[in-house]
Design an enzyme around this catalytic site. Structure first.
Site, mmCIF file in Angstrom:
data_model
loop_
_atom_site.group_PDB
_atom_site.id
_atom_site.type_symbol
_atom_site.label_atom_id
_atom_site.label_comp_id
_atom_site.label_asym_id
_atom_site.label_seq_id
_atom_site.Cartn_x
_atom_site.Cartn_y
_atom_site.Cartn_z
ATOM 1 N N HIS A 210 16.667 1.000 3.200
ATOM 2 C CA HIS A 210 17.465 0.763 1.988
ATOM 3 C C HIS A 210 18.897 1.285 2.132
ATOM 4 O O HIS A 210 19.860 0.584 1.835
ATOM 5 C CB HIS A 210 16.858 1.491 0.779
ATOM 6 C CG HIS A 210 15.443 1.103 0.482
ATOM 7 N ND1 HIS A 210 14.971 -0.175 0.644
ATOM 8 C CD2 HIS A 210 14.402 1.827 0.011
ATOM 9 C CE1 HIS A 210 13.701 -0.207 0.286
ATOM 10 N NE2 HIS A 210 13.328 0.982 -0.099
ATOM 11 N N ASP B 44 -11.143 -9.036 7.809
ATOM 12 C CA ASP B 44 -10.585 -7.854 8.480
ATOM 13 C C ASP B 44 -9.598 -8.380 9.509
ATOM 14 O O ASP B 44 -9.958 -9.201 10.357
ATOM 15 C CB ASP B 44 -11.698 -7.045 9.157
ATOM 16 C CG ASP B 44 -11.149 -5.746 9.734
ATOM 17 O OD1 ASP B 44 -10.030 -5.768 10.294
ATOM 18 O OD2 ASP B 44 -11.814 -4.713 9.607
ATOM 19 N N HIS C 235 13.509 -4.809 -0.060
ATOM 20 C CA HIS C 235 13.602 -5.371 -1.411
ATOM 21 C C HIS C 235 14.894 -4.952 -2.129
ATOM 22 O O HIS C 235 15.286 -5.590 -3.106
ATOM 23 C CB HIS C 235 12.361 -5.032 -2.246
ATOM 24 C CG HIS C 235 12.218 -3.600 -2.603
ATOM 25 N ND1 HIS C 235 11.463 -2.722 -1.870
ATOM 26 C CD2 HIS C 235 12.740 -2.889 -3.619
ATOM 27 C CE1 HIS C 235 11.536 -1.533 -2.424
ATOM 28 N NE2 HIS C 235 12.304 -1.594 -3.489
ATOM 29 N N LYS D 109 8.640 -3.705 4.994
ATOM 30 C CA LYS D 109 9.194 -2.495 5.588
ATOM 31 C C LYS D 109 8.207 -1.347 5.402
ATOM 32 O O LYS D 109 7.425 -1.391 4.462
ATOM 33 C CB LYS D 109 10.560 -2.179 4.977
ATOM 34 C CG LYS D 109 10.496 -1.650 3.530
ATOM 35 C CD LYS D 109 10.897 -0.230 3.418
ATOM 36 C CE LYS D 109 10.284 0.508 2.321
ATOM 37 N NZ LYS D 109 10.365 1.871 2.138
HETATM 38 N N1 LIG Z 1 3.640 -0.448 -2.548
HETATM 39 C C1 LIG Z 1 4.950 -0.645 -2.569
HETATM 40 O O1 LIG Z 1 5.617 -0.564 -3.618
HETATM 41 C C2 LIG Z 1 5.672 -0.980 -1.294
HETATM 42 C C3 LIG Z 1 7.082 -1.080 -1.327
HETATM 43 C C4 LIG Z 1 7.764 -1.445 -0.163
HETATM 44 C C5 LIG Z 1 7.045 -1.686 0.993
HETATM 45 N N2 LIG Z 1 5.673 -1.577 1.000
HETATM 46 C C6 LIG Z 1 4.979 -1.866 2.259
HETATM 47 O O2 LIG Z 1 3.998 -2.876 2.021
HETATM 48 C C7 LIG Z 1 2.860 -2.660 2.843
HETATM 49 C C8 LIG Z 1 1.626 -2.538 1.946
HETATM 50 O O3 LIG Z 1 1.798 -1.430 1.088
HETATM 51 P P1 LIG Z 1 0.780 -1.105 -0.105
HETATM 52 O O4 LIG Z 1 1.409 -0.022 -0.888
HETATM 53 O O5 LIG Z 1 0.381 -2.360 -0.807
HETATM 54 O O6 LIG Z 1 -0.466 -0.524 0.703
HETATM 55 P P2 LIG Z 1 -1.951 -0.349 0.199
HETATM 56 O O7 LIG Z 1 -2.021 -0.248 -1.289
HETATM 57 O O8 LIG Z 1 -2.554 0.727 1.021
HETATM 58 O O9 LIG Z 1 -2.642 -1.732 0.597
HETATM 59 C C9 LIG Z 1 -2.918 -2.073 1.917
HETATM 60 C C10 LIG Z 1 -3.494 -3.461 1.955
HETATM 61 O O10 LIG Z 1 -3.785 -3.762 3.318
HETATM 62 C C11 LIG Z 1 -5.124 -4.218 3.399
HETATM 63 N N3 LIG Z 1 -5.696 -3.841 4.690
HETATM 64 C C12 LIG Z 1 -5.639 -2.648 5.309
HETATM 65 N N4 LIG Z 1 -6.300 -2.695 6.479
HETATM 66 C C13 LIG Z 1 -6.776 -3.943 6.598
HETATM 67 C C14 LIG Z 1 -7.547 -4.617 7.569
HETATM 68 N N5 LIG Z 1 -7.953 -4.017 8.702
HETATM 69 N N6 LIG Z 1 -7.863 -5.906 7.361
HETATM 70 C C15 LIG Z 1 -7.468 -6.538 6.234
HETATM 71 N N7 LIG Z 1 -6.734 -5.969 5.276
HETATM 72 C C16 LIG Z 1 -6.404 -4.687 5.457
HETATM 73 C C17 LIG Z 1 -5.837 -3.539 2.247
HETATM 74 O O11 LIG Z 1 -6.940 -4.302 1.859
HETATM 75 P P3 LIG Z 1 -8.433 -3.737 1.686
HETATM 76 O O12 LIG Z 1 -8.373 -2.250 1.568
HETATM 77 O O13 LIG Z 1 -8.936 -4.459 0.481
HETATM 78 O O14 LIG Z 1 -9.091 -4.162 2.925
HETATM 79 C C18 LIG Z 1 -4.788 -3.597 1.169
HETATM 80 O O15 LIG Z 1 -4.806 -4.867 0.543
HETATM 81 C C19 LIG Z 1 3.161 -1.397 3.650
HETATM 82 O O16 LIG Z 1 3.740 -1.767 4.884
HETATM 83 C C20 LIG Z 1 4.209 -0.674 2.808
HETATM 84 O O17 LIG Z 1 5.027 0.151 3.570
HETATM 85 C C21 LIG Z 1 4.990 -1.230 -0.116
#
Ligand SMILES: NC(=O)c1ccc[n+]([C@@H]2O[C@H](COP(=O)([O-])OP(=O)(O)OC[C@H]3O[C@@H](n4cnc5c(N)ncnc54)[C@H](OP(=O)(O)O)[C@@H]3O)[C@@H](O)[C@H]2O)c1
EC number: 1.1.1.49
Length: 486
Positions: free
Chosen positions: A238, A90, A176, A146
């Site tokens: 973007h 965490d 990206h 971002k």
């Molecule tokens: N998804 C995309 O295509 C995309 C594109 C551009 C930018 N982003 C950016 O990338 C980031 C992640 O996006 P996402 O879509 O992958 O989000 P997501 O699916 O909600 O994943 C969030 C991640 O953060 C981890 N997490 C959350 N709270 C935590 C904590 N207290 N301790 C440890 N790990 C924690 C979660 O792990 P657990 O739940 O397993 O703990 C999970 O692996 C964001 O800032 C988003 O804006 C995402």
């Protein structure tokens, strides 16, 4: 291993959508091309308890779902999987970090890259804890996803905190879009071709349009989106990055900071949008129920039971004015939205018509346009006018498309943006990443629009899902006799 060029990659948010759908497949593809040989380990972090083997099979399942079949090879997968490791942690709990510290110290000569694929509200805590456990040294770098913060104040605070632990030269702020082949090709198009350089200014260019259209709705991101809206979600990063690349002056060289200096100058030249001009320069929209392609979809407000959303914009159109010598008088029309007619991103550079036309009255006597498509396919097309073939006495015109593409359509050669960006991070090249002053300048402009909306009481206008936004968006260029390229 005693290899001074070796790296290890630590992914916070290793169980998230971004890591599983984009980062791990991109890393696998780099491995497949022999570009990951110096990476000793990829450590994925998440809160849930999980074994290395379970995590590997989770990654494999997602990869087989998202990666085109021709990229899959069991042999490359085995070599890649051997590098993958999972640690439960965490980010707010310091004691959880000791297992991570032990894993990092197994490779004392490796450089560590920390990829923060979590919400940016966690970045401060992560950086402080990494510092406390002594795993950051002058060779370590950090990648920030971002959006960086929610406004200028929060972004500045995060930057300040991250800079307590990592120097600016080791911070990689990702957008990206900058990893897309065609975005990089835009620089070559502008600065590598004598044909375009002399025309690239307000004397010859009538207007520039940037559209990032999505056909999807908020897709489970409702709570995040309700507080964010289209302006913060898409324009702040973007769209402003694309605007910078189209509008910037030729850099003196290709060094990362030289290019970023030029981008910052564009952002500084953006004319502020204030309460006095916000009505004329912006349109805010929110989708109501409608039909996208052939599917009936609900209104934004009915999609999820989130709060504070009645005035969240799911669409925004803006007229941006770059107030400098090159661009005075050429409007930049920017628009983005959800649940629009179709998913596409493109930049249109529309040239002025001749001062006098020999072919006046012919409906095909249209201005030249350069169309730079970024999504779903990447290509560059010049719209030009030809004589319609035939023996008729009267000259007839037809508009034709000249393909200016690089050959990027070979499936095996096609690279995702994240491959380019991850490789650059591993090699320490910051050219395609945003510097602190750049990202803060973007927020400053966006904040001024949000303030103006609040002060003017600007409401989001309804538009039907499946359309291209509210009617007022059409009127934005039409006020000066122009129109959106559809
Ligand atoms: N998804 C995309 O295509 C995309 C594109 C551009 C930018 N982003 C950016 O990338 C980031 C992640 O996006 P996402 O879509 O992958 O989000 P997501 O699916 O909600 O994943 C969030 C991640 O953060 C981890 N997490 C959350 N709270 C935590 C904590 N207290 N301790 C440890 N790990 C924690 C979660 O792990 P657990 O739940 O397993 O703990 C999970 O692996 C964001 O800032 C988003 O804006 C995402």
């Amino acid at each position: 291993m005693n290899n001074s060029s070796a790296s290890q990659l630590v992914i916070f948010g290793g169980t998230g959508d971004l890591a599983l759908r984009k980062l791990q497949p991109a890393l696998y593809k780099l491995q497949r091309e022999g570009l990951l040989d110096d990476v000793t380990t990829i450590i994925a972090l998440g809160r849930s308890a999980n074994s290395n083997d379970n995590y590997r099979s989770q990654v494999k399942t997602k990869m087989q779902e998202f990666l085109p079949k021709h990229f899959w090879s069991e042999q490359h997968w085995q070599a890649f999987a051997a590098k993958l490791r999972y640690i439960s942690l965490d980010v707010n709990t310091l004691k959880d970090y000791h297992v991570l510290a032990d894993a990092i110290h197994q490779y004392p000569n490796s450089r560590t890259v920390f990829y923060l694929a979590t919400l940016s509200t966690l970045y401060t805590s992560i950086c402080r804890n990494l510092h406390s456990i002594g795993v950051v040294d002058p060779r370590s770098s950090v990648v920030l996803e971002k959006p960086l913060g929610h406004d200028l104040a929060s972004c500045t605070e995060i930057n300040h905190e991250v800079l307590q632990v990592f120097p600016e030269s080791n911070i990689f702020r990702i957008d990206h879009y900058l990893g897309k082949e065609t975005v990089q090709n835009l620089l070559v198009l502008r600065f590598g071709n004598a044909l375009f350089g002399p025309l690239w200014n307000s004397q010859y260019i009538d207007n520039i349009q940037i559209t990032v259209a999505e056909d999807i709705g908020v897709e489970g991101r409702g709570n995040f989106y309700a507080k964010t809206g289209a302006l913060r979600d898409m324009v702040q990063n973007h769209i402003l990055q694309l605007l910078c690349l189209v509008a910037m002056e030729p850099p003196a060289n290709l060094r990362a900071d030289t290019i970023r200096d030029e981008k910052v100058k564009v952002l500084q030249a953006l004319r502020p949008i204030t309460v006095d001009n916000v009505k004329a320069k912006t349109v805010r929209g929110q989708y109501t129920a409608g039909v996208v392609k052939t599917t009936a979809v609900s209104a934004f407000l009915d999609e999820a039971g989130f709060e504070d959303s009645s005035n969240t914009e799911t669409f925004v159109a803006l007229q941006a004015d770059v107030h400098n010598w090159r661009w005075e008088g050429t409007p930049f029309y920017l628009r983005t939205g959800k649940r629009l007619t179709r998913r596409y991103s493109e930049i249109i550079v529309e040239l002025k018509k001749h001062p006098f036309s020999l072919f006046e009255g012919d409906p095909n006597d249209l201005p030249n346009k350069l169309v730079i498509r970024l999504q779903p396919e990447e290509n560059i097309t010049l719209y030009k006018v030809n004589k319609k073939p035939g023996l008729g006495r009267q000259l007839k015109l037809e508009q034709v498309e000249l393909n200016l593409d690089a050959d990027i359509h070979d499936e095996l050669q096609a690279h995702e943006a994240y491959e380019r960006l991850l490789l650059d991070v591993l090699e320490g090249d910051q050219t395609l990443f945003m510097r602190r002053d750049e990202v803060e300048a973007c927020w400053a402009w966006v904040d001024s629009i949000i303030d103006a909306w609040q002060n003017a009481g600007t409401k989001a206008k309804p538009y039907s899902a499946g359309s291209m936004g509210p009617n007022a968006s059409l009127a934005l260029p039409e006020k000066s006799g122009r129109s959106w390229h559809e």
